[in-house]
Design a protein around this motif. Structure first.
Motif, short mmCIF file in Angstrom:
data_model
loop_
_atom_site.label_atom_id
_atom_site.label_comp_id
_atom_site.label_asym_id
_atom_site.label_seq_id
_atom_site.Cartn_x
_atom_site.Cartn_y
_atom_site.Cartn_z
N GLU A 21 0.85 -1.18 0.00
CA GLU A 21 0.00 0.00 0.00
C GLU A 21 0.88 1.23 0.00
OE1 GLU A 21 -2.69 0.28 3.32
OE2 GLU A 21 -3.25 2.33 2.81
N LEU A 22 0.58 2.17 -0.89
CA LEU A 22 1.25 3.46 -0.91
C LEU A 22 0.24 4.51 -0.47
CD1 LEU A 22 3.11 3.21 -4.36
CD2 LEU A 22 4.02 2.71 -2.09
N ASN A 23 0.63 5.38 0.46
CA ASN A 23 -0.27 6.44 0.92
C ASN A 23 0.57 7.64 1.33
OD1 ASN A 23 0.69 5.82 3.57
ND2 ASN A 23 -0.84 4.20 3.70
N GLN A 24 -0.05 8.65 1.95
CA GLN A 24 0.71 9.86 2.26
C GLN A 24 1.75 9.63 3.35
OE1 GLN A 24 -2.78 12.24 3.41
NE2 GLN A 24 -1.59 12.90 5.18
N GLU A 25 1.56 8.63 4.23
CA GLU A 25 2.57 8.33 5.24
C GLU A 25 3.71 7.48 4.68
OE1 GLU A 25 -0.84 7.50 6.25
OE2 GLU A 25 -1.00 9.54 7.00
N LYS A 26 3.37 6.57 3.82
CA LYS A 26 4.38 5.67 3.23
C LYS A 26 4.30 5.82 1.71
CE LYS A 26 6.22 1.05 3.38
NZ LYS A 26 6.11 -0.30 3.87
N VAL A 61 1.61 6.66 -9.84
CA VAL A 61 2.52 5.64 -9.29
C VAL A 61 3.67 5.49 -10.28
CG1 VAL A 61 2.77 3.25 -8.57
CG2 VAL A 61 0.61 4.46 -8.15
N GLU A 62 4.88 5.50 -9.75
CA GLU A 62 6.05 5.39 -10.62
C GLU A 62 7.04 4.38 -10.05
OE1 GLU A 62 7.73 9.31 -10.85
OE2 GLU A 62 8.34 9.31 -8.77
N ALA A 106 2.24 11.54 -6.93
CA ALA A 106 1.23 12.57 -6.70
C ALA A 106 -0.01 11.91 -6.11
CB ALA A 106 0.89 13.27 -8.02
N GLY A 107 -0.75 12.68 -5.31
CA GLY A 107 -1.94 12.16 -4.68
C GLY A 107 -1.65 11.67 -3.28
N LEU A 108 -2.73 11.42 -2.54
CA LEU A 108 -2.58 10.98 -1.15
C LEU A 108 -2.86 9.50 -0.97
CD1 LEU A 108 -4.35 14.01 0.60
CD2 LEU A 108 -1.91 13.65 0.24
#
Length: 186
Positions: A21-26, A61-62, A106-108
């Motif tokens: 999972e990718l999010n604003q914290e990780k 996502v990159e 980009a994005g949260l």
């Protein structure tokens, strides 16, 4: 959905599922192979999708280039551009060699990535294959010898079986028996 990822179908190997999972914290996550050894590892990226609590914004996502690379001009590669109302999920069959670092540019988020960790067992040379076959045949021969010792034809007694009467003889005997019963009843 069934996907074949190997160019040679006779290659043996294993595959395990993975996800992150990718999010604003990780915002970044690096995939590293779980198994060490002679096996060749590949990462198969199958799905990138947005989480249920995502806001209406663009999430990029990159894949980051390896940090040890000498050429600093290599730029990250965007693999997904997701937005909840337009494109909430992308399915792909991207095969990568680890270590691979994914980043939410980009994005949260949350953005979920899933795929397979595939290990191919390297093909043996013909000499190694012959050695392996010889070892297996020797083991099989040892197992066969044990079976021969347990059962011997000389030790088993021969039983004489009853000879079955032919169908005609059986029916004649039945007729005679029925006739005798009828005469006795009269």
């Amino acid at each position: 959905m069934n996907r074949s990822r190997s160019s040679t179908p006779d290659k043996a190997g294993t595959a395990t599922l993975w996800g992150c999972e990718l999010n604003q914290e990780k915002r970044t996550w690096t995939f590293k192979p779980q198994k060490e050894g002679k096996q060749d590892c590949k990462v198969l990226l199958n799905t990138i999708c947005l989480g249920e609590k995502v806001k209406e914004e663009m999430n990029l996502v990159e894949i980051l280039p390896p940090a040890s690379q000498e050429d600093k001009r290599t730029k990250p590669i965007i693999v997904a551009s997701l937005q909840a109302s337009v494109l909430p999920m992308v399915m792909m069959g991207l095969e990568l060699s680890p270590p691979v670092t994914f980043q939410l540019r980009a994005g949260l988020g949350p953005v979920f990535l899933s795929g397979q960790e595939c290990y191919e067992i390297p093909e043996l040379s013909w000499e190694e294959e012959e050695e392996e076959e010889e070892q297996q045949s020797e083991e099989d021969d040892d197992d066969d010898d044990d079976d021969d010792e347990e059962v011997s034809l000389e030790e088993t007694p021969v039983k004489k079986g009853k000879r079955l009467a032919s169908q005609k003889q059986t029916s004649v005997a039945k007729k005679k028996k029925v006739e005798k019963e009828e005469e006795a009843a009269r």
